[in-house]
Design an enzyme around this catalytic site. Structure first.
Site, PDB file in Angstrom:
ATOM      1  N   TYR A  81       0.823  -1.212   0.000  1.00 15.67           N
ATOM      2  CA  TYR A  81       0.000   0.000   0.000  1.00 15.67           C
ATOM      3  C   TYR A  81       0.862   1.269   0.000  1.00 15.67           C
ATOM      4  CZ  TYR A  81      -2.753   3.765   2.186  1.00 15.67           C
ATOM      5  OH  TYR A  81      -3.314   4.976   2.491  1.00 15.67           O
ATOM      6  N   LYS A 136       1.566   3.949  -3.101  1.00 15.50           N
ATOM      7  CA  LYS A 136       1.147   5.344  -2.899  1.00 15.50           C
ATOM      8  C   LYS A 136       2.339   6.277  -3.118  1.00 15.50           C
ATOM      9  CE  LYS A 136      -2.378   6.874  -1.793  1.00 15.50           C
ATOM     10  NZ  LYS A 136      -3.486   7.353  -2.660  1.00 15.50           N
TER      11      LYS A 136
END
Length: 500
Positions: A243, A247
């Site tokens: 994640y 990002k």
């Protein structure tokens, strides 16, 4: 050029007559933003919500059920009375599309119409799973940014492209973490260059290879391989999970593609329930910290992985949205011209830190004063849980409590010709799953960084807090009494919205 002063009236006036495209509106933060704009500025021109759907009617139905139909819109519903649905129909437009596709999955006539009238684009869409498939994470968190940038460049009147990232793009660094953009190719491991295009090609090639060698469980194999590849690549470049890694790549790509577009990057930390308006305690989706509260509520969690003396950087969802709206106004129309995009940490660890002790003590107080009642009407006694302050201690505990008995069961199973095979396999799978969760979430549980928020502090200082109206855009964490917030607002919110 950034404005020099702001108040509620200026922020409200800014959104009058504006056309705004929002991605990720079915998520927690997206809903809060949509509701806030509609409530404070009913004269907004249009709010376009890009949602997955096979066609326009299915997209509209999704928005109606998952966004407008939620309790969060109760105050707005009350304000407009019988005219509420007409007001929503006039202002909110559902678009069936997806940022993972070029042109956002929209037909050319729709895209051209949007490009002509769009003033503001807010990208909140993301997959936040720490252990997501690498291909899925790349599609949403990285290529989605690319596709949105390409669309933004077609918008002649665009005044703002806001991208919501996460403060944890810093991964598990220690010390003071500055509000600075991520440079192209920047890696957290010295000497490594992170090439986004190379990562996209890698995924494509791995998937091709998997298809060639696939057996009966092709989909299952691909899913597992993609999840493991994401974690492997993240750790290769110094990030703790897929994640935060993707990002960071999304931010990197945005910096490369923005040109002279007005761009702002918002990096919130752990976003918690609404503190003030419109519905205190309202929330959606379980955060890691909420596991403690749910564990207390259901009395099914005897231990937890956390150092109670460490700071958990949390910020209420409505404060994040207030900061977003203020930053949009402050940087509207600000051209790039070689200057890095503005980056804001919407965080609390520097100005008003809250430790895990605050959450633990608030939880203990709440459940001893308001004990849960079982289905048979009996009071469920509240027992305290044990907290492991290091991963090593947790590993030792699990080895002695679970792994050793599991090994004994394996030997007994061998001696009895596989009588306990099913039981052993089931318990072994569960044990490995827990160990995997610790591996993925462990670095996050013991995060020791502190997020600098000097840029956000400057934005706060520009805000005139002279009237009660100005308070509706408060995003100062120093105004939060964490004990009061967790005890009176957040914990009751978790029990109401997540513990059903």
């Amino acid at each position: 050029m950034m404005v020099d002063s702001m108040d509620a009236a200026r922020i409200i006036a800014y959104f009058k007559g504006k056309s705004i495209l929002i991605t990720g509106s079915t998520g927690f933060l997206g809903k809060i933003l949509v509701e806030k704009i509609l409530r404070v500025q009913p004269d907004v021109n249009k709010i376009y919500l890009l949602v997955r759907g096979i066609d326009a009617p299915s997209a509209k139905q999704r928005v109606q059920q998952e966004v407008i139909g939620t309790e969060l819109f109760g105050l707005l519903r009350e304000k407009h009375g019988k005219g509420f649905q007409q007001f929503v129909d006039d202002k909110v437009v559902a678009l069936a599309g997806d940022i993972i596709h070029e042109n956002l999955g929209l037909e050319s006539p729709v895209l051209d119409k949007l490009a002509k009238e769009m003033d503001v684009i807010v990208n909140i869409a993301a997959t936040t799973n720490f252990y997501e498939r690498y291909d899925v994470s790349l599609d949403v968190n990285v290529m989605g940014v690319k596709h949105l940038c390409h669309f933004a460049k077609q918008c002649d009147n665009l005044k703002m492209l806001m991208h919501v990232s996460t403060a944890y793009v810093s991964s598990d660094r220690e010390g003071l973490i500055l509000e600075k953009p991520i440079k192209p190719g920047e890696s957290l491991r010295e000497g490594l260059y992170l090439d986004v295009d190379a990562e996209v090609r890698l995924v494509r090639n791995v998937k091709k290879e998997l298809k060639l060698n696939a057996g009966n469980d092709a989909n299952k194999m691909e899913r597992k391989a993609m999840k493991e590849l994401g974690l492997q690549r993240a750790r290769h470049f110094g990030w703790s999970n897929t994640y935060v890694y993707t990002k960071a790549m999304g931010e990197m790509l945005l910096g490369q593609l923005r040109g002279d577009m007005p761009v702002v990057i918002m990096r919130p930390s752990i976003i918690t329930s609404v503190r003030a308006d419109p519905v205190p305690g309202w929330m959606q989706g379980t955060r890691t910290i909420d596991t403690i509260i749910i564990g207390y509520a259901k009395q099914n969690l005897s231990c937890f992985l956390a150092d109670l003396d460490l700071v958990m950087d949390v910020i209420p969802g409505d404060m994040v949205v207030n900061a977003m709206m203020a930053a949009m106004v402050a940087h509207s129309g600000e051209r790039g011209g070689g200057v890095p995009p503005a980056v804001y940490h919407v965080t609390s660890s520097l100005r008003n830190p809250a430790t895990y002790h605050v959450l633990h003590d608030s939880g203990w107080r709440h459940f001893t004063e308001h004990p849960r009642v079982g289905k048979n009407g009996e009071v469920i006694p509240t027992t305290d849980m044990y907290f492991f302050s290091t991963i090593a201690r947790f590993h030792l505990y699990t080895v002695l409590t679970y792994k050793l008995p599991l090994e004994i069961l394996r030997l007994v199973n061998l001696l009895l010709c596989g009588v306990f095979s099913r039981l052993y396999n089931d318990l072994d799978r569960k044990y490995k799953f827990v160990m995997h969760l610790v591996d993925v979430y462990g670095p996050f549980a013991f995060f020791k960084g502190c997020f600098d928020d000097m840029n956000l502090e400057r934005l706060r200082l520009m805000m005139a807090m002279k009237s009660p109206e100005d308070q509706i855009f408060n995003f100062d964490p120093k105004t939060i009494d964490w004990n009061d917030y967790f005890y009176k607002i957040h914990i009751p919110g978790v029990l109401k919205y997540l513990c059903k």
